[in-house]
Design a protein around this motif. Structure first.
Motif, short mmCIF file in Angstrom:
data_model
loop_
_atom_site.label_atom_id
_atom_site.label_comp_id
_atom_site.label_asym_id
_atom_site.label_seq_id
_atom_site.Cartn_x
_atom_site.Cartn_y
_atom_site.Cartn_z
N ILE A 115 16.85 11.08 -46.03
CA ILE A 115 15.44 11.02 -46.43
C ILE A 115 15.34 11.32 -47.92
N PRO A 116 14.71 10.44 -48.70
CA PRO A 116 14.59 10.67 -50.14
C PRO A 116 13.67 11.85 -50.46
N ALA A 117 13.65 12.23 -51.72
CA ALA A 117 12.86 13.38 -52.15
C ALA A 117 11.37 13.13 -52.03
N PHE A 118 10.65 14.18 -51.62
CA PHE A 118 9.19 14.14 -51.60
C PHE A 118 8.66 14.36 -53.02
N TRP A 119 7.66 13.56 -53.40
CA TRP A 119 7.07 13.78 -54.72
C TRP A 119 5.92 14.80 -54.66
N ARG A 120 5.48 15.12 -53.43
CA ARG A 120 4.55 16.23 -53.25
C ARG A 120 4.93 16.98 -51.99
N ASP A 121 4.67 18.27 -51.97
CA ASP A 121 5.05 19.11 -50.86
C ASP A 121 4.34 18.67 -49.59
N ARG A 123 3.74 20.23 -46.93
CA ARG A 123 2.92 21.25 -46.27
C ARG A 123 1.70 21.63 -47.10
N THR A 124 1.93 21.86 -48.39
CA THR A 124 0.84 22.35 -49.24
C THR A 124 0.14 21.25 -50.01
N GLY A 125 0.80 20.10 -50.18
CA GLY A 125 0.24 19.02 -50.97
C GLY A 125 0.47 19.17 -52.46
N GLU A 126 1.17 20.24 -52.88
CA GLU A 126 1.44 20.44 -54.30
C GLU A 126 2.24 19.27 -54.87
N VAL A 127 1.76 18.72 -55.97
CA VAL A 127 2.47 17.62 -56.62
C VAL A 127 3.70 18.18 -57.33
N LEU A 128 4.86 17.69 -56.97
CA LEU A 128 6.12 18.20 -57.49
C LEU A 128 6.63 17.39 -58.67
N VAL A 162 19.25 4.94 -45.11
CA VAL A 162 18.16 5.50 -45.91
C VAL A 162 16.84 5.33 -45.17
N HIS A 163 16.09 6.41 -45.06
CA HIS A 163 14.85 6.45 -44.29
C HIS A 163 13.65 6.38 -45.23
N PRO A 164 13.02 5.22 -45.42
CA PRO A 164 11.76 5.17 -46.16
C PRO A 164 10.74 6.10 -45.50
N HIS A 165 10.06 6.90 -46.31
CA HIS A 165 9.26 8.00 -45.76
C HIS A 165 8.01 8.19 -46.61
N ALA A 166 6.89 8.46 -45.95
CA ALA A 166 5.64 8.73 -46.66
C ALA A 166 5.81 9.89 -47.63
N ASP A 167 5.14 9.80 -48.77
CA ASP A 167 5.15 10.84 -49.81
C ASP A 167 6.52 11.03 -50.45
N THR A 168 7.38 10.01 -50.34
CA THR A 168 8.64 10.02 -51.09
C THR A 168 8.64 8.82 -52.03
N HIS A 169 9.68 8.71 -52.84
CA HIS A 169 9.76 7.61 -53.79
C HIS A 169 10.20 6.30 -53.15
N VAL A 170 10.66 6.37 -51.92
CA VAL A 170 11.01 5.16 -51.17
C VAL A 170 10.13 5.15 -49.93
N ASP A 171 9.04 4.38 -50.00
CA ASP A 171 8.04 4.46 -48.93
C ASP A 171 7.68 3.09 -48.35
N ARG A 232 -6.03 8.00 -46.04
CA ARG A 232 -6.07 7.23 -47.28
C ARG A 232 -7.35 7.53 -48.08
N GLU A 233 -8.46 7.66 -47.38
CA GLU A 233 -9.72 7.92 -48.08
C GLU A 233 -9.69 9.28 -48.77
N GLU A 234 -9.12 10.28 -48.11
CA GLU A 234 -9.10 11.63 -48.67
C GLU A 234 -7.81 11.94 -49.42
N ARG A 235 -6.90 10.96 -49.45
CA ARG A 235 -5.62 11.11 -50.14
C ARG A 235 -4.87 12.36 -49.69
N LEU A 236 -4.76 12.50 -48.38
CA LEU A 236 -4.14 13.68 -47.80
C LEU A 236 -2.62 13.60 -47.86
N PRO A 237 -1.96 14.73 -48.06
CA PRO A 237 -0.50 14.76 -47.97
C PRO A 237 -0.03 14.48 -46.54
#
Length: 307
Positions: A115-121, A123-128, A162-171, A232-237
């Motif tokens: 699984i590639p790196a998350f660009w935001r956490d 759990r918390t939604g913090e942008v990394l 490689v697992h494309p995954h939401a909130d990562t750079h490969v989605d 999508r509307e609320e841009r939730l993590p």
């Protein structure tokens, strides 16, 4: 022997994720023995290992637990940030990957889901970091992915997917195609997660039909369209989205799994080899009694689709 006994097939399994397990230890997760008892009781023969440390991390301890329940392991899972360069980063990445790969190899698994790196956490939604990679970072990502895949194969005999995954750079589709077009087909394959790909706007059947030779593994999952619209509307993590039930029990969501499974069967037959299709319904956190009835219904649904 029956005429079709040797025909390639889909190997259906499940994963700790479908029991609400995301972490090696968490008081809101079911104990690992209960997971093994229930996944076997739901009719599955294959499992993924889940987060390293949730199941016993030594083959000598884990194998008897699996065998006593008629279970076999399909893959381990690793998390990487291969768009970062540098010797120290590679060494820390390899330390994590080799630890998980050694366990996977020791219990007879064939794959390592990356699984590639998350660009935001999640759990918390913090942008990394920035959600979009620079051209230089893409070059690093593709080169390091090839390197890792080669080294895992040479040292442990496992296939990295490689697992494309939401909130990562490969989605979604654009990033997935860029990764595939930028890497060696002999080294880099995908774990196509039907739920994550739909979450990010992709079409799983189209991807299988277009890049079938690069699909090495499947995760079967569906997305609730109504919840996804809110996300999508609320841009939730991703973490809060899962808490809202964005990943749902089939056949209540999208994509329709029947055509996905049909395309996957055609792919397996064309290649002449079995293909893992692992149910992985993100449910963290969930009440302990929720997963087993869902798992049983999901297994029955998949049988109804011929899997």
């Amino acid at each position: 022997m029956a005429p079709d006994a040797r025909r390639p097939r889909l190997r259906i399994g499940s994963a700790p994720d479908s029991w609400g397990v995301w972490f090696p230890s968490d008081e809101r997760q079911v104990p690992w023995r209960r997971f093994l008892d229930e996944v076997s009781g739901a009719g599955y023969e294959w499992i993924e290992l889940g987060p390293y440390g949730y199941l016993p991390p030594r083959p000598a301890a884990l194998l008897p637990e699996l065998r006593s329940r008629g279970l076999r392991a399909s893959a381990g899972t690793v998390f990487t940030a291969l768009h970062h360069d540098g010797v120290r980063h590679w060494e820390s990445t390899w330390s994590h990957v080799s630890t998980v790969a050694r366990l996977a190899q020791g219990v007879g698994a064939d794959h390592l889901v990356m699984i590639p790196a998350f660009w935001r956490d999640d759990r918390t939604g913090e942008v990394l970091e920035d959600a979009t990679l620079s051209p230089a970072q893409w070059r690093t990502l593709t080169a390091q992915t090839e390197r890792l895949s080669r080294q895992v194969r040479e040292e442990f005999g496992l296939k990295v997917v490689v697992h494309p995954h939401a909130d990562t750079h490969v989605d979604g589709e654009e990033a997935v195609v860029r990764l595939l077009d930028g890497t060696d087909a002999g080294l880099v394959s995908l774990c196509l997660d039907t739920g994550h790909y739909a979450y990010c706007g992709g079409d799983s059947v189209e991807l299988i039909e277009t890049y079938g030779e690069r699909i090495g593994y499947l995760h079967l999952k569906q997305v609730d369209p109504a919840v996804l619209a809110r996300v999508r509307e609320e841009r939730l993590p991703f973490g809060p989205a899962v808490g809202l039930g964005v990943m749902c029990e089939p056949p209540r969501g999208v994509p329709d799994l029947a055509p996905v499974l049909a395309a996957a069967r055609r792919l397996a037959e064309a290649r002449g080899s079995d293909l893992f299709a692992i149910v992985e319904q993100d449910m963290y956190p969930c009440v302990p009694d929720a997963p087993l009835p869902i798992a049983r219904r999901t297994r029955a649904f998949l049988r109804g689709c011929g899997a």
